[in-house]
Design a protein around this motif. Structure first.
Motif, PDB file in Angstrom:
ATOM      1  N   THR A  95       0.818  -1.207   0.000  1.00  0.00           N
ATOM      2  CA  THR A  95       0.000   0.000   0.000  1.00  0.00           C
ATOM      3  C   THR A  95       0.851   1.255   0.000  1.00  0.00           C
ATOM      4  N   MET A  96       0.377   2.264  -0.688  1.00  0.00           N
ATOM      5  CA  MET A  96       0.960   3.589  -0.580  1.00  0.00           C
ATOM      6  C   MET A  96       0.814   4.036   0.877  1.00  0.00           C
ATOM      7  N   GLY A  97       1.832   4.656   1.427  1.00  0.00           N
ATOM      8  CA  GLY A  97       1.793   5.073   2.813  1.00  0.00           C
ATOM      9  C   GLY A  97       0.998   6.344   3.024  1.00  0.00           C
ATOM     10  N   VAL A  98       0.673   6.609   4.293  1.00  0.00           N
ATOM     11  CA  VAL A  98      -0.099   7.800   4.614  1.00  0.00           C
ATOM     12  C   VAL A  98       0.653   9.070   4.209  1.00  0.00           C
ATOM     13  N   GLY A  99       1.966   9.059   4.373  1.00  0.00           N
ATOM     14  CA  GLY A  99       2.757  10.225   3.970  1.00  0.00           C
ATOM     15  C   GLY A  99       2.615  10.522   2.498  1.00  0.00           C
ATOM     16  N   SER A 100       2.643   9.488   1.671  1.00  0.00           N
ATOM     17  CA  SER A 100       2.469   9.671   0.225  1.00  0.00           C
ATOM     18  C   SER A 100       1.077  10.188  -0.099  1.00  0.00           C
ATOM     19  N   ILE A 101       0.069   9.640   0.562  1.00  0.00           N
ATOM     20  CA  ILE A 101      -1.309  10.084   0.342  1.00  0.00           C
ATOM     21  C   ILE A 101      -1.453  11.563   0.674  1.00  0.00           C
ATOM     22  N   MET A 102      -0.854  11.972   1.774  1.00  0.00           N
ATOM     23  CA  MET A 102      -1.002  13.351   2.244  1.00  0.00           C
ATOM     24  C   MET A 102      -0.283  14.364   1.356  1.00  0.00           C
ATOM     25  N   LYS A 103       0.600  13.907   0.484  1.00  0.00           N
ATOM     26  CA  LYS A 103       1.300  14.807  -0.424  1.00  0.00           C
ATOM     27  C   LYS A 103       0.436  15.225  -1.607  1.00  0.00           C
ATOM     28  N   ALA A 104      -0.692  14.559  -1.822  1.00  0.00           N
ATOM     29  CA  ALA A 104      -1.557  14.906  -2.946  1.00  0.00           C
ATOM     30  C   ALA A 104      -2.057  16.343  -2.809  1.00  0.00           C
ATOM     31  N   ARG A 105      -2.192  17.013  -3.935  1.00  0.00           N
ATOM     32  CA  ARG A 105      -2.671  18.399  -3.910  1.00  0.00           C
ATOM     33  C   ARG A 105      -4.123  18.483  -3.446  1.00  0.00           C
ATOM     34  N   GLN A 106      -4.904  17.495  -3.836  1.00  0.00           N
ATOM     35  CA  GLN A 106      -6.302  17.439  -3.419  1.00  0.00           C
ATOM     36  C   GLN A 106      -6.669  15.994  -3.138  1.00  0.00           C
ATOM     37  N   ILE A 107      -7.497  15.783  -2.127  1.00  0.00           N
ATOM     38  CA  ILE A 107      -7.968  14.448  -1.773  1.00  0.00           C
ATOM     39  C   ILE A 107      -9.486  14.439  -1.836  1.00  0.00           C
ATOM     40  N   VAL A 108     -10.032  13.417  -2.481  1.00  0.00           N
ATOM     41  CA  VAL A 108     -11.481  13.222  -2.528  1.00  0.00           C
ATOM     42  C   VAL A 108     -11.789  11.892  -1.865  1.00  0.00           C
ATOM     43  N   LEU A 109     -12.460  11.955  -0.722  1.00  0.00           N
ATOM     44  CA  LEU A 109     -12.817  10.761   0.049  1.00  0.00           C
ATOM     45  C   LEU A 109     -14.262  10.393  -0.248  1.00  0.00           C
ATOM     46  N   LEU A 110     -14.476   9.151  -0.664  1.00  0.00           N
ATOM     47  CA  LEU A 110     -15.813   8.638  -0.972  1.00  0.00           C
ATOM     48  C   LEU A 110     -16.222   7.620   0.078  1.00  0.00           C
ATOM     49  N   ALA A 111     -17.454   7.714   0.559  1.00  0.00           N
ATOM     50  CA  ALA A 111     -17.949   6.710   1.506  1.00  0.00           C
ATOM     51  C   ALA A 111     -19.437   6.496   1.281  1.00  0.00           C
ATOM     52  N   ARG A 112     -19.807   5.232   1.190  1.00  0.00           N
ATOM     53  CA  ARG A 112     -21.193   4.846   0.955  1.00  0.00           C
ATOM     54  C   ARG A 112     -21.565   3.724   1.908  1.00  0.00           C
ATOM     55  N   GLY A 113     -22.787   3.770   2.433  1.00  0.00           N
ATOM     56  CA  GLY A 113     -23.309   2.658   3.204  1.00  0.00           C
ATOM     57  C   GLY A 113     -23.243   2.855   4.703  1.00  0.00           C
ATOM     58  N   THR A 114     -24.214   2.283   5.383  1.00  0.00           N
ATOM     59  CA  THR A 114     -24.307   2.447   6.827  1.00  0.00           C
ATOM     60  C   THR A 114     -23.156   1.815   7.579  1.00  0.00           C
ATOM     61  N   ASP A 115     -22.504   0.805   6.972  1.00  0.00           N
ATOM     62  CA  ASP A 115     -21.379   0.144   7.639  1.00  0.00           C
ATOM     63  C   ASP A 115     -20.146   1.042   7.706  1.00  0.00           C
ATOM     64  N   LYS A 116     -20.160   2.152   6.984  1.00  0.00           N
ATOM     65  CA  LYS A 116     -19.034   3.093   7.031  1.00  0.00           C
ATOM     66  C   LYS A 116     -19.294   4.276   7.979  1.00  0.00           C
ATOM     67  N   ALA A 117     -20.475   4.343   8.566  1.00  0.00           N
ATOM     68  CA  ALA A 117     -20.864   5.532   9.327  1.00  0.00           C
ATOM     69  C   ALA A 117     -19.958   5.782  10.531  1.00  0.00           C
ATOM     70  N   GLU A 118     -19.635   4.750  11.288  1.00  0.00           N
ATOM     71  CA  GLU A 118     -18.794   4.946  12.468  1.00  0.00           C
ATOM     72  C   GLU A 118     -17.389   5.378  12.069  1.00  0.00           C
ATOM     73  N   ALA A 119     -16.855   4.774  11.007  1.00  0.00           N
ATOM     74  CA  ALA A 119     -15.521   5.161  10.541  1.00  0.00           C
ATOM     75  C   ALA A 119     -15.516   6.605  10.047  1.00  0.00           C
ATOM     76  N   VAL A 120     -16.564   6.998   9.349  1.00  0.00           N
ATOM     77  CA  VAL A 120     -16.666   8.372   8.861  1.00  0.00           C
ATOM     78  C   VAL A 120     -16.730   9.350  10.023  1.00  0.00           C
ATOM     79  N   LYS A 121     -17.528   9.036  11.024  1.00  0.00           N
ATOM     80  CA  LYS A 121     -17.627   9.898  12.206  1.00  0.00           C
ATOM     81  C   LYS A 121     -16.266  10.047  12.878  1.00  0.00           C
ATOM     82  N   ALA A 122     -15.562   8.931  13.074  1.00  0.00           N
ATOM     83  CA  ALA A 122     -14.249   8.972  13.724  1.00  0.00           C
ATOM     84  C   ALA A 122     -13.241   9.741  12.880  1.00  0.00           C
ATOM     85  N   ALA A 123     -13.293   9.548  11.563  1.00  0.00           N
ATOM     86  CA  ALA A 123     -12.313  10.182  10.678  1.00  0.00           C
ATOM     87  C   ALA A 123     -12.501  11.684  10.590  1.00  0.00           C
TER      88      ALA A 123
END
Length: 242
Positions: free
Chosen positions: A181-209
Motif C-alpha cells: 500500500t501507498m503510505g499515509v505520507g504519500s497520500i497526504m502529499k496529494a494536492r487534493q484528496i477526494v474521500l468517498l464513503a457509501r453505506g451504513t457500515d461506514k458511518a462509524e468510521a466516517v464519524k471517527a475520521a
C-alpha cells in the motif's frame, strides 16, 4: 474539509466524476491517485460514460493506484490490476504505460515498494487522490496501528479487513493476508484528496475520521491535517455526523 452528503446516488456519482473530469479538462497531464473497492465503482462507470460521450480524454493523464494484494499475479481476477482494467482502464483512452499499480507478485517486495515511492517522487505530486475508507478507518491498506508508515510498504491485513474482502473470493482462505500500500505520507502529499464513503457500515468510521481525534488508530483521521479535502457521502455513511 468540505463535506457533502447526498440523498441521491446519482448526485454522489456525478459529483465525484465531475471533480476528476474538471481537473483533466483544465490540466490534461494531471496525475490521478486511484482507489479500488465498492465506493468508486459508480464514479468509474460515469467517467467511462463521459469519455464515450466525448466530454473528456485521458490520453495525457497518468495514474497511480493506492495498493495491491501480495501474492496475486496481475492477471488474477481479484487483483486490483484486473479491477482497474475491468472498471475503468479498458473503457477510457488512458495510455496503459501511464497507469501504475504496485506489483504484489514481485520477487522482492521491498524493492518494489522503493521503486513505487521513487516514481511518485519523480513524477508527483498526485493532483487528485481518490480514497475510500475501511470500516475500521483505514485508507489504502494503512490499517489502524500505534505507528503508520509514510511510504509504500507491505502490510499485514487485519482480520476484519480480510473478512470484509472475503465477499470477492470463493472462500475466506483465498483472501490474501498481506498487501502493498501507498503510505499515509504519500497520500497526504496529494494536492487534493477526494474521500468517498457509501453505506451504513461506514458511518462509524466516517464519524471517527471527520469529527474524532486525530490518531493512528483511525488512519483516515489524519486527513483532518490536509489543506484540501473533499468528502462525498451518501446519507447512510453520514448519518452519525453532527
Amino acid at each position: 474539509m468540505n463535506i457533502f452528503t447526498f440523498k441521491q446516488e446519482e448526485d454522489f456519482i456525478q459529483t465525484g466524476a465531475s471533480l476528476i473530469v474538471s481537473l483533466i479538462q483544465g490540466n490534461p497531464k494531471a496525475i490521478l491517485g486511484l482507489a479500488t473497492g465498492s465506493s468508486p465503482l459508480g464514479v468509474y462507470a460515469r467517467l467511462a460514460d463521459m469519455y464515450t460521450k466525448g466530454l473528456v480524454s485521458f490520453t495525457e493523464a497518468s495514474s497511480y493506484n493506492l495498493d495491491e494484494y501480495v501474492g496475486l499475479p496481475g492477471e488474477h481476477p481479484q487483483s486490483y490490476n484486473s479491477f482497474m482494467k475491468q472498471h475503468l482502464f479498458n473503457h477510457i483512452d488512458i495510455d496503459s504505460t501511464r497507469t501504475h499499480i504496485p506489483n504484489g507478485h514481485a520477487d522482492d517486495l521491498q524493492a518494489e515498494c522503493q521503486s513505487y515511492d521513487l516514481m511518485l517522487e519523480q513524477n508527483g505530486p498526485v493532483d487528485l487522490q481518490l480514497l475510500g475508507i475501511g470500516s475500521n478507518g483505514h485508507i489504502g491498506f494503512n490499517e489502524p496501528d500505534d505507528n503508520l508508515s509514510g511510504g509504500t510498504h507491505v502490510v499485514d491485513l487485519l482480520e476484519e479487513t480480510i473478512e470484509a474482502n472475503a465477499r470477492f473470493f470463493t472462500s475466506l482462505d483465498e483472501v490474501p493476508k498481506q498487501a502493498i500500500t501507498m503510505g499515509v505520507g504519500s497520500i497526504m502529499k496529494a494536492r487534493q484528496i477526494v474521500l468517498l464513503a457509501r453505506g451504513t457500515d461506514k458511518a462509524e468510521a466516517v464519524k471517527a475520521a471527520l469529527q474524532g481525534p486525530i490518531t493512528t488508530e483511525c488512519p483516515a483521521s489524519l486527513l483532518q491535517c490536509h489543506p484540501n479535502v473533499i468528502v462525498l457521502l451518501d446519507e447512510e455513511a453520514g448519518r452519525l455526523l453532527s
